[in-house]
Design a protein around this motif. Sequence first.
Motif, PDB file in Angstrom:
ATOM      1  N   VAL A   1      38.398  38.920  50.602  1.00 48.06           N
ATOM      2  CA  VAL A   1      38.340  38.936  49.614  1.00 48.06           C
ATOM      3  C   VAL A   1      40.204  39.947  49.550  1.00 48.06           C
ATOM      4  O   VAL A   1      40.576  40.003  50.782  1.00 48.06           O
ATOM      5  N   VAL A   2      41.297  39.319  49.319  1.00 47.45           N
ATOM      6  CA  VAL A   2      42.542  39.611  49.133  1.00 47.45           C
ATOM      7  C   VAL A   2      43.075  40.520  48.937  1.00 47.45           C
ATOM      8  O   VAL A   2      43.519  40.491  47.640  1.00 47.45           O
ATOM      9  N   GLN A   3      43.304  41.806  49.100  1.00 48.34           N
ATOM     10  CA  GLN A   3      44.133  42.919  48.443  1.00 48.34           C
ATOM     11  C   GLN A   3      45.805  42.903  48.291  1.00 48.34           C
ATOM     12  O   GLN A   3      46.399  42.674  49.222  1.00 48.34           O
ATOM     13  N   GLU A  10      56.478  36.335  43.542  1.00 49.44           N
ATOM     14  CA  GLU A  10      56.205  34.979  45.101  1.00 49.44           C
ATOM     15  C   GLU A  10      55.006  34.963  45.536  1.00 49.44           C
ATOM     16  O   GLU A  10      54.814  34.950  46.118  1.00 49.44           O
ATOM     17  N   GLY A  11      53.929  35.752  44.477  1.00 47.93           N
ATOM     18  CA  GLY A  11      52.875  36.811  45.013  1.00 47.93           C
ATOM     19  C   GLY A  11      52.270  35.136  45.093  1.00 47.93           C
ATOM     20  O   GLY A  11      51.168  35.222  46.372  1.00 47.93           O
ATOM     21  N   GLY A  12      52.109  34.156  44.406  1.00 49.85           N
ATOM     22  CA  GLY A  12      51.086  33.168  44.219  1.00 49.85           C
ATOM     23  C   GLY A  12      51.344  32.490  45.626  1.00 49.85           C
ATOM     24  O   GLY A  12      50.493  31.908  46.514  1.00 49.85           O
ATOM     25  N   THR A  13      52.535  32.309  46.319  1.00 46.26           N
ATOM     26  CA  THR A  13      52.889  31.449  47.478  1.00 46.26           C
ATOM     27  C   THR A  13      51.922  32.073  48.919  1.00 46.26           C
ATOM     28  O   THR A  13      51.636  31.810  49.170  1.00 46.26           O
ATOM     29  N   ALA A  14      52.339  33.162  48.293  1.00 47.91           N
ATOM     30  CA  ALA A  14      52.060  34.244  49.524  1.00 47.91           C
ATOM     31  C   ALA A  14      50.673  34.027  49.277  1.00 47.91           C
ATOM     32  O   ALA A  14      50.195  33.723  50.909  1.00 47.91           O
ATOM     33  N   ILE A  18      48.070  32.537  52.849  1.00 48.81           N
ATOM     34  CA  ILE A  18      46.950  33.263  53.365  1.00 48.81           C
ATOM     35  C   ILE A  18      45.985  32.706  53.283  1.00 48.81           C
ATOM     36  O   ILE A  18      44.766  32.213  54.205  1.00 48.81           O
ATOM     37  N   ILE A  19      45.561  31.857  52.508  1.00 51.19           N
ATOM     38  CA  ILE A  19      44.204  31.916  51.882  1.00 51.19           C
ATOM     39  C   ILE A  19      43.984  29.953  52.290  1.00 51.19           C
ATOM     40  O   ILE A  19      42.730  30.081  53.615  1.00 51.19           O
ATOM     41  N   GLU A  24      49.513  34.325  58.505  1.00 50.00           N
ATOM     42  CA  GLU A  24      48.411  35.218  58.511  1.00 50.00           C
ATOM     43  C   GLU A  24      48.291  36.636  58.042  1.00 50.00           C
ATOM     44  O   GLU A  24      49.710  37.248  57.498  1.00 50.00           O
ATOM     45  N   PRO A  25      47.132  36.913  57.419  1.00 47.26           N
ATOM     46  CA  PRO A  25      47.277  38.148  56.567  1.00 47.26           C
ATOM     47  C   PRO A  25      46.821  39.724  57.335  1.00 47.26           C
ATOM     48  O   PRO A  25      45.682  39.572  58.206  1.00 47.26           O
ATOM     49  N   SER A  26      48.308  40.356  57.634  1.00 44.89           N
ATOM     50  CA  SER A  26      48.118  41.259  58.789  1.00 44.89           C
ATOM     51  C   SER A  26      48.451  42.430  57.901  1.00 44.89           C
ATOM     52  O   SER A  26      48.725  43.737  58.784  1.00 44.89           O
ATOM     53  N   GLY A  27      48.560  42.618  56.358  1.00 46.97           N
ATOM     54  CA  GLY A  27      49.346  44.012  56.041  1.00 46.97           C
ATOM     55  C   GLY A  27      47.078  45.021  56.261  1.00 46.97           C
ATOM     56  O   GLY A  27      46.581  44.195  56.644  1.00 46.97           O
ATOM     57  N   ARG A  28      47.635  45.928  55.713  1.00 45.55           N
ATOM     58  CA  ARG A  28      46.622  47.331  56.196  1.00 45.55           C
ATOM     59  C   ARG A  28      47.019  48.236  54.470  1.00 45.55           C
ATOM     60  O   ARG A  28      48.029  48.226  54.227  1.00 45.55           O
ATOM     61  N   LEU A  29      45.584  48.426  54.927  1.00 49.59           N
ATOM     62  CA  LEU A  29      45.859  49.276  52.908  1.00 49.59           C
ATOM     63  C   LEU A  29      45.965  50.707  53.209  1.00 49.59           C
ATOM     64  O   LEU A  29      45.946  51.705  54.178  1.00 49.59           O
ATOM     65  N   PRO A  30      47.785  51.287  51.827  1.00 52.12           N
ATOM     66  CA  PRO A  30      47.913  52.283  52.643  1.00 52.12           C
ATOM     67  C   PRO A  30      46.487  53.366  51.159  1.00 52.12           C
ATOM     68  O   PRO A  30      47.150  54.190  50.846  1.00 52.12           O
ATOM     69  N   VAL A  31      45.671  52.356  50.479  1.00 46.32           N
ATOM     70  CA  VAL A  31      45.098  54.103  49.998  1.00 46.32           C
ATOM     71  C   VAL A  31      43.338  53.353  50.392  1.00 46.32           C
ATOM     72  O   VAL A  31      43.135  52.572  51.599  1.00 46.32           O
ATOM     73  N   SER A  32      42.731  54.314  49.662  1.00 52.82           N
ATOM     74  CA  SER A  32      40.986  53.978  49.836  1.00 52.82           C
ATOM     75  C   SER A  32      39.977  53.562  48.974  1.00 52.82           C
ATOM     76  O   SER A  32      40.104  53.402  47.624  1.00 52.82           O
ATOM     77  N   ILE A  33      39.408  51.997  49.771  1.00 48.24           N
ATOM     78  CA  ILE A  33      38.633  51.826  48.000  1.00 48.24           C
ATOM     79  C   ILE A  33      37.407  52.251  48.005  1.00 48.24           C
ATOM     80  O   ILE A  33      36.764  52.289  48.500  1.00 48.24           O
ATOM     81  N   PRO A  34      37.068  53.243  46.691  1.00 43.39           N
ATOM     82  CA  PRO A  34      35.404  52.999  46.521  1.00 43.39           C
ATOM     83  C   PRO A  34      34.625  52.313  47.024  1.00 43.39           C
ATOM     84  O   PRO A  34      34.444  51.169  46.408  1.00 43.39           O
TER      85      PRO A  34
END
Length: 211
Positions: A1-3, A10-14, A18-19, A24-34
């Motif tokens: 799952v990619v959030q 340029e989101g499609g290219t990014a 990643i996929i 490399e996916p190296s971001g971190r969530l700035p919120v909590s997901i219910p």
Amino acid sequence: VVQAFFPGEEGGTALARIISGAAEPSGRLPVSIPRQVGGQPGTYLHSALGGHTDWSSVDPTPLFPFGHGLSWTSFTCSDLSVDPVAPTDGAVSVAVTVRNVGEVAGTEVVQLYLSDPEASVVRPLRWLAGFGRVELRPGEAARITFSVHADRTSFTGVDLRRRVESGVIGVAVGRSSGDLPLQGSFTLRGPVRHPAADRVLSVPVEIVPVP
């Protein structure tokens, strides 16, 4: 799952990179997901009461907590070291060792959380105080040291003035607000201090490679 939130033109290219494994996916969530459809998008900055379930039929445990994020490899954090005591106008050092135990290079975001169970007002169960981002090849390790000023424990008191109080401050280090395997504490000593607008908000990070 990619959030991806709102990735832009340029989101499609990014996302494709990643996929496919090119990036490399190296971001971190700035919120909590219910966790549930009826769950509220609550913040991790809740008090101890906010984690109880006896007053609601909805489990507040998030599916993915604040700070969560995965990589193509795996990391371990160990050897927590915390200065035991600091004055209410001083600073402490918090250090951990992070190691890439996977088979490919990757980036880890080591997160430092603080808590204040002895404050004169109700405070969050924990809050993010700092983080260190480090790139490691397979088998490599680094020592990450956070310099935490007492101002990072300050809060607004009942008199509506910001204050730094003496007492025990909890320390937790890990990969997210829900994955904190390293726990410790330090003690602030001295009179109550009222930091001004120029209070120290940053937490400098030193990263040193280790064998």
